[in-house]
Scaffold this motif. Sequence first.
Motif, short mmCIF file in Angstrom:
data_model
loop_
_atom_site.label_atom_id
_atom_site.label_comp_id
_atom_site.label_asym_id
_atom_site.label_seq_id
_atom_site.Cartn_x
_atom_site.Cartn_y
_atom_site.Cartn_z
N CYS A 185 -6.22 12.04 -3.45
CA CYS A 185 -6.84 10.76 -3.82
C CYS A 185 -6.57 9.71 -2.74
CB CYS A 185 -6.30 10.27 -5.16
SG CYS A 185 -6.68 11.36 -6.56
N LYS A 186 -7.37 8.65 -2.78
CA LYS A 186 -7.23 7.55 -1.83
C LYS A 186 -6.91 6.27 -2.58
CE LYS A 186 -9.47 5.76 2.32
NZ LYS A 186 -8.41 6.32 3.18
N VAL A 187 -5.92 5.55 -2.09
CA VAL A 187 -5.50 4.29 -2.70
C VAL A 187 -6.15 3.13 -1.97
CG1 VAL A 187 -3.53 2.75 -3.07
CG2 VAL A 187 -3.32 5.18 -3.58
N GLN A 188 -6.67 2.18 -2.74
CA GLN A 188 -7.31 1.00 -2.17
C GLN A 188 -6.84 -0.25 -2.91
OE1 GLN A 188 -11.52 1.70 -2.59
NE2 GLN A 188 -11.56 3.38 -1.12
N ASN A 189 -6.90 -1.38 -2.21
CA ASN A 189 -6.67 -2.69 -2.82
C ASN A 189 -5.37 -2.77 -3.61
OD1 ASN A 189 -7.60 -5.35 -3.15
ND2 ASN A 189 -8.38 -4.90 -5.21
N GLU B 75 -3.98 4.34 8.60
CA GLU B 75 -4.40 3.76 7.32
C GLU B 75 -3.55 2.53 6.99
OE1 GLU B 75 -4.26 5.05 2.60
OE2 GLU B 75 -4.58 6.61 4.12
N LYS C 189 -2.01 -4.31 -4.73
CA LYS C 189 -1.51 -5.69 -4.81
C LYS C 189 -0.26 -5.74 -5.67
CE LYS C 189 -5.18 -7.51 -2.75
NZ LYS C 189 -5.09 -8.17 -1.40
N CYS D 151 -9.04 6.47 -5.92
CA CYS D 151 -10.34 7.13 -5.90
C CYS D 151 -10.18 8.61 -5.59
CB CYS D 151 -11.26 6.48 -4.86
SG CYS D 151 -11.67 4.76 -5.20
N HIS E 216 0.84 -1.21 0.00
CA HIS E 216 0.00 0.00 0.00
C HIS E 216 0.87 1.25 0.00
CE1 HIS E 216 -3.81 2.11 0.83
NE2 HIS E 216 -3.11 2.89 1.62
N CYS F 166 -13.46 6.35 -9.29
CA CYS F 166 -12.37 5.40 -9.01
C CYS F 166 -11.87 4.78 -10.31
CB CYS F 166 -12.84 4.30 -8.06
SG CYS F 166 -13.33 4.87 -6.42
N VAL G 34 -4.84 -1.44 6.70
CA VAL G 34 -4.55 -2.31 5.56
C VAL G 34 -3.88 -3.60 6.02
CG1 VAL G 34 -3.13 -2.52 3.47
CG2 VAL G 34 -4.42 -0.42 3.89
N TYR H 277 -3.56 -1.15 -8.26
CA TYR H 277 -4.28 -0.53 -7.14
C TYR H 277 -5.47 0.24 -7.69
CZ TYR H 277 -1.52 3.49 -8.70
OH TYR H 277 -0.94 4.47 -9.48
#
Length: 254
Positions: free
Chosen positions: A66-70, A239, A72, A88, A51, A93, A243, A85
Amino acid sequence: QPSRLSPPPYQHNNSSEDPNSNMAAVKTEISPESSTRICTHMNMDHAATIHAMAISNLPYWEAARCKVQNAKMKSISLKEYCLSYVVCNGDACAIKEIVIPFDPPLSSSGEARPRLVQDHHKALTPKFTWLVTDPIGRMLFGACMLLGAGTALGEEELGSRIDDNPLASGIITFIFGTSARFAKLVVLSWYFSLVAHTIEAFYTAYLCKRVLKMQAGTTFKWFLLNVCTGFPIMNKVRELVAVDSAARSSKKMS
């Protein structure tokens, strides 16, 4: 200090193999099976690192809003590794991928862990440029600097300087009643902010050291930044902890 990254499942002891075969293997690309094992290990056991790697490779303006999610790790080779990643911005997104090169390239799969450890420490090291690039952090840091400057002058000197400026005196008197009251509030606000930020910083340091297993130097940098700005820095660490916790919970359920 040794790295806190746990030994990955893709390292093997080749001491019993023929030396000539080892030299031939040095030039062999990481197999798809090994790549999958490495990526699974990183995604499950070091999700916070992945992350942080994704965030650290974003432009500063994108990372701030922005927000980073998922995030990998998708694949790894001797030359590079690939991360995917979701980023959003509000309700919008998009799935993105980034390729991070090894410089210089790996000479064998055995080099993967120490090189990933280097990138792990780099990604988890906070940036003091956040004091300028992070909008909320910039605002709070600036406010703390002003409060600190007013406190350094002292209540009497600050009140006197305000009274010497008719415009400032008029505004301050209209809002706070007297310049002396305003000066007292400045000093009290400074000490309150210092105490509150320091308490937050100790909590942040605890999360860095005990939960995320960061090095002492890296933890101290997070501590200093938290003292300077307060909750925006603490939230960045929280955060990463969230994660990491989500990935470990997922691993236990699988």
